[in-house]
Each structure stands twice: as C-alpha cells, then as structure tokens.
Design a protein around this motif. Structure first.
Motif: not given
Length: 292
Positions: A226-235, A243-246, A249-254, A264-265
């Motif tokens: 499921p990584g075809t939508g782009g970057r994923i990051q979770v802190l 906090v995370g972002r992709t 989705e979510f307008a690219g916002r944290p 995201l997880e």
C-alpha cells in the motif's frame, strides 16, 4: 559551482549580499532578526561609525549593513564575528549567532526539525527520493537543484544547510528508534551522477549499521503493497502522542488524530513486512553500490 561555494556579488572589492532573506510570513524569525539588527545598529552608533564605514571595515557592502540593521537580511556567522571585533563588543554581538542559528533555516524545516528532536520513534517510507535524514550533502544539493522553478544558489545552500542540521538527531543519547523503507528505485536513480550516488549508498550502509537504525529496501518486483500513494512518515513522542503525514491523503498535512494515524501505521506496517529484512537490505545496497 558546488553547493558549498555560495556565490556573492562584490562591490568595490567587498562582498555585498551574503546571508539569507527574511521570510515575512515567519513571524518568530522576523522578530529575532529585527532584534539582532537593532543591537548591531546601537553598537555601531555608539562607536560613532556610519554604516558605510562599518561595511568597509568588515569587508562587506554598506547596503548589506543597512539590510541587517533593518531586519531584512539574516547575517552569516562570520558577519557577526567581524562586526563584533570591529565594534569592540567583547563577544556580545558574536553571541547572537546562537539566536540566529535556527532562524536562518526555513520555518517549515525548523518545525520538522523540532518534531524530529522530540521523537522517540521515526518511521518513514520513501518511494521517490532517499529520506532527508539519510542524504549526503552532495546528494541534497543535486536533488534540490532539480527543483523548478530553480532555487537561487544562496537559497539552495540554505536548504542544504538546514537538512544537514537535522542529522544531529542521530547523535541524541538515547537515540530515537529509526525505521526507513526505501523503494529500490531511490537507490538506482543517479541523482548528481555516479560519484555522488556512490557516496550516498555508502552513507546508507554507514547509517544502516547504527544500533538505533533499520533501513529496509522495497524491491521493485514487489507490487502488492500500500505504498503506491506516496511517502508515509510517522513520528512518535515520549508522552504517547504522535504525528504523521502522507502525500495523497489528509491534504498532505500533518495529522495527529488517532484514527488517521492508525491508517498510516497500518499501511507502514504492511510495507515494512513486504520489504527485504534489514540484513537483506544492507546486502542489497552493497550489491547496488558494486553495480554503480
């Protein structure tokens, strides 16, 4: 010219414009730069010097002195050192380098660095470029140089310096737990040419051997993740918050809502499970290095 060689115009033998522009939307940064400028002006006037005289004494143009004093330009550390010496400030002006150390970086990078500095866990999937924390300085410069519209040379160096400063997170004790999953293509795309890419792969091997770091490679042959939508990051932070972002989705916002973070997880967990193991990944990176 390399990113380490920031160009500066010269007027009558004096460097005219080294430093960084102030972002008017960065209110905290604007306040700090303005305060430093007022202090420099106060010291100059107390010494009975005109702006042009100070500029000539320190080897910079009069216009730059006016811009720094007016809070319209972020001076470089060496500018403050020279001003301190010429005005006999006894280290008081030079000490303001600490106040400007973070402000000189773009606000969005400072905000990210603050989050990374608080994090106890950092998980990141990259499908297009190598993660900023893993990049070498040369790779950063070459990558940022591909942006359009192009950065001015000065702004390019500013962005590189900001990314390099973020790497201090690896030196924390105890260090956060890092998990990076990189698509195979990010190891093979020759950003900056063969030499730069070889150095970048060597950097990945170096960082990947740290006890707190796991780097995994997602082979291009694996198409069902499921990584075809782009970057994923979770802190994740010590108080249990996160906090995370992709990208898509979510307008690219944290985001920090538990329901959004769960999505995201979930995706990252599947991506990590489908990737090569950390040991297999280091061997794979060594293989790519040998082929580069």
């Amino acid at each position: 010219m390399s990113v380490d060689e920031v160009g500066t115009e010269r007027v009558d033998g004096a460097a005219d414009e080294p430093g960084w522009d102030v972002d008017p939307d960065d209110e905290p940064g604007v306040a700090v730069v303005a305060a430093v400028g007022r202090q420099i002006k106060a010291w100059r006037e107390a010494a009975g010097m005109r702006a042009g005289e100070l500029g000539a004494a320190i080897g910079y143009g009069e216009d730059l002195v006016f811009k720094v004093e007016g809070g319209r330009r972020i001076p470089r550390p060496e500018f403050l050192d020279r001003v301190d010496e010429v005005l006999g400030a006894g280290g008081k002006i030079a000490a303001m380098k600490q106040d400007l150390a973070q402000v000189r970086y773009p606000k969005k990078v400072r905000d990210l660095a603050k989050l990374e500095a608080r994090a106890v866990e950092l998980s990141s999937y990259g499908n297009h470029n190598i993660h900023g924390l893993l990049q070498t300085e040369a790779y950063m410069g070459a990558l940022l140089a591909t942006r359009r519209p192009a950065y001015a040379q000065e702004e390019l160096q500013r962005m590189v310096d900001a990314r390099m400063a973020r790497r201090a997170v690896f030196e924390r004790d105890p260090a956060p737990e890092f998990s990076f999953v990189q698509e195979e293509v990010t190891l093979r795309r020759p950003i900056g040419g063969v030499r730069v890419m070889r150095q970048q792969l060597e950097r990945l091997l170096e960082v990947g051997r740290l006890r707190s770091v796991e780097i995994q490679v997602m082979p291009t042959s694996c198409g069902d993740h499921p990584g075809t939508g782009g970057r994923i990051q979770v802190l994740k932070f010590g108080d249990g918050s996160a906090v995370g972002r992709t990208d898509n989705e979510f307008a690219g916002r944290p985001v920090s809502d538990p329901r959004q973070l769960r999505i995201l997880e979930l995706r990252y967990g599947i991506i990590r499970a489908r990737a090569l193991s950390p040991r297999e990944s280091l061997a794979f990176i060594e293989q790519v290095l040998g082929e580069t």
